[in-house]
Design a protein around this motif. Sequence first.
Motif, short mmCIF file in Angstrom:
data_model
loop_
_atom_site.label_atom_id
_atom_site.label_comp_id
_atom_site.label_asym_id
_atom_site.label_seq_id
_atom_site.Cartn_x
_atom_site.Cartn_y
_atom_site.Cartn_z
N HIS A 180 0.83 -1.21 0.00
CA HIS A 180 0.00 0.00 0.00
C HIS A 180 0.86 1.26 0.00
O HIS A 180 2.04 1.22 0.32
N THR A 182 0.62 5.23 1.42
CA THR A 182 -0.15 6.10 2.31
C THR A 182 0.18 7.56 2.05
O THR A 182 1.35 7.95 2.05
N LEU A 229 -8.48 8.00 8.65
CA LEU A 229 -7.90 7.14 7.61
C LEU A 229 -9.01 6.69 6.66
O LEU A 229 -10.08 6.28 7.10
N ALA A 259 -4.27 9.59 4.91
CA ALA A 259 -4.18 9.94 6.34
C ALA A 259 -4.35 11.44 6.47
O ALA A 259 -3.56 12.22 5.93
N GLN A 269 2.04 13.76 13.75
CA GLN A 269 3.02 13.31 12.74
C GLN A 269 2.59 13.64 11.31
O GLN A 269 3.45 13.83 10.46
N GLN A 283 3.52 9.65 2.32
CA GLN A 283 4.13 9.60 3.65
C GLN A 283 4.89 8.29 3.85
O GLN A 283 5.96 8.27 4.40
N HIS A 284 4.28 7.17 3.44
CA HIS A 284 5.01 5.90 3.53
C HIS A 284 4.48 4.89 2.54
O HIS A 284 3.39 5.05 1.98
N GLN A 361 3.25 -5.72 11.30
CA GLN A 361 3.81 -4.53 10.65
C GLN A 361 5.01 -4.00 11.44
O GLN A 361 5.05 -4.12 12.66
N PHE A 363 7.74 -0.39 11.14
CA PHE A 363 7.93 0.86 10.42
C PHE A 363 9.36 1.34 10.57
O PHE A 363 9.91 1.32 11.66
N GLU A 376 7.62 0.68 5.36
CA GLU A 376 6.98 -0.22 6.31
C GLU A 376 7.12 -1.63 5.76
O GLU A 376 7.08 -1.83 4.55
N PHE A 386 -6.24 -2.87 7.81
CA PHE A 386 -5.23 -2.32 8.71
C PHE A 386 -5.77 -2.44 10.13
O PHE A 386 -6.96 -2.23 10.36
N ILE A 391 -2.21 0.61 14.41
CA ILE A 391 -2.23 2.04 14.08
C ILE A 391 -1.95 2.85 15.35
O ILE A 391 -1.14 3.78 15.35
N LEU A 394 1.76 2.33 16.30
CA LEU A 394 2.62 3.11 15.40
C LEU A 394 2.55 4.58 15.79
O LEU A 394 3.58 5.27 15.90
O1 LIG Z 1 -1.32 1.22 9.46
C1 LIG Z 1 -0.81 1.55 8.38
O2 LIG Z 1 0.12 0.90 7.84
C2 LIG Z 1 -1.29 2.73 7.67
O3 LIG Z 1 -0.84 2.96 6.59
C3 LIG Z 1 -2.27 3.62 8.41
C4 LIG Z 1 -1.60 4.84 8.98
C5 LIG Z 1 -1.38 5.93 8.19
C6 LIG Z 1 -0.74 7.08 8.66
C7 LIG Z 1 -0.35 7.16 10.00
O4 LIG Z 1 0.28 8.30 10.43
C8 LIG Z 1 -0.58 6.06 10.81
C9 LIG Z 1 -1.19 4.90 10.31
#
Ligand SMILES: O=C(O)C(=O)Cc1ccc(O)cc1
Length: 420
Positions: A180, A182, A229, A259, A269, A283-284, A361, A363, A376, A386, A391, A394
């Motif tokens: 995925h 994000t 989300l 997000a 964040q 973002q990731h 998961q 990160f 991730e 998810f 979540i 994290l």
């Molecule tokens: O859980 C995941 O991998 C996600 O991608 C959901 C997510 C997205 C952004 C954040 O700042 C925190 C969790």
Amino acid sequence: MAAYLSRLHHISLQVSNVDKVAHELVSRFQFNVFAARRTDRAKQLALRRGSAVFVVNERPSLSDCGAVRDHRDAGCVFGTHEHYPVDTVSNVCFEVTDVPSASRALRDQDGCEFLQPPAELQDDRGRVTFSIVRSPVGNVCHTLIDSSRYQGPFLPGFREVSSGCQGADRSRCPITHFDHITYACPRSSTVHITNWYRRNFGFQRFFIDRNEDVDEGYVLNHDGIGLRLTAMEYWKCSESGIKLPFKDEKEPDCKFVIAESLPEQGRNQVDTFLDEHRGAGIQHIGLYTEDIVKTAQTLSQAGVQFFSPPPAYYTEVGKQQEMLDAGYDPQTLSRYGILLDTDIQTDTDRQTTDGQRHLLQVFTKPVFAEDTFFLELIERRGATGFGEGNIRALWRSVQAYMENGEHQERQSNNQLSKQR
Ligand SMILES: O=C(O)C(=O)Cc1ccc(O)cc1
Ligand SMILES: [Fe+2]
């Protein structure tokens, strides 16, 4: 009508130092360089792990900006038309079967701006057609490409690179594909973004949580977490009954998560990403692995640093039992900061032997100099969405990082290197 996407082709990065970022992806994340293109104006490296392909591009400098780029310059495929002030992941490229007709379908839609109308690129190994559209998310754009008539190692102009230094073998690092992407987005932008992807690419919403509201998305807005989300995936042609030529139905498709930060809980964040990245963006990215423990171990030995949840996460009685029930040693998961979530399901189609679905998961710390993009690792054992528990964990580990000295130290190092 929407443009139908066959699969994700590659994701491209725009950075100030290609060799440095490529070295990081090779020596730490175990990607292999398989193709390269170097001209006096461009330096591009294509890297692969499983079917996950990153292209690292040199960021055009301010002085290149405004120079009319010829579409025969392969740099254009990656949407690196514009100067961006920091390193960034800026293009998600999709394979489509017919670029002119997909582009026509998009041109008729409101809010679909082309950075590049359909064009062709070729070399002695064949040709590709492509176009580039701007997404509604910050600096992110999408190249649509038809590479079915190209036989070379990657794209026209790239030569094959036989990696002298290969990453870890498959058994020690079984990353197979992008799971995925994000996006970090400003407040109140989610509806516009989901509508854009539904209208233009036929993306469909899926629920992160059973109790999620269709319009609200999945909202976490208490205990210091302020996050909305919303998840989408692109049209599964096999399920819709539409059969596309060349579509490899086994190809896993990549999910998209938006997000959005919610104001009530204070700065968080997502806000930090928006500030340091100078706007919305990727973002990731979740890299799917068939064995998260082995992969985290291999990456950790190679120098990758992971976010760790507070130690209490692994000693809490319920969580310990959950890990043991899922067949994991809590100490091993704790060593790498791996999070585990369990989803008890009523239907039986994807259950594991203990009747539960698990999601694991972990990160990484930010990849670039700024606290922006990170990676991730994700392993799904029956779980498709998810997990709320992950979540939250994290969120806490990233917030702890933001509040301790490490984030501030990176910020002041960046200030110093800019002044130099
Ligand atoms: O859980 C995941 O991998 C996600 O991608 C959901 C997510 C997205 C952004 C954040 O700042 C925190 C969790
Ligand atoms: Fe994620």
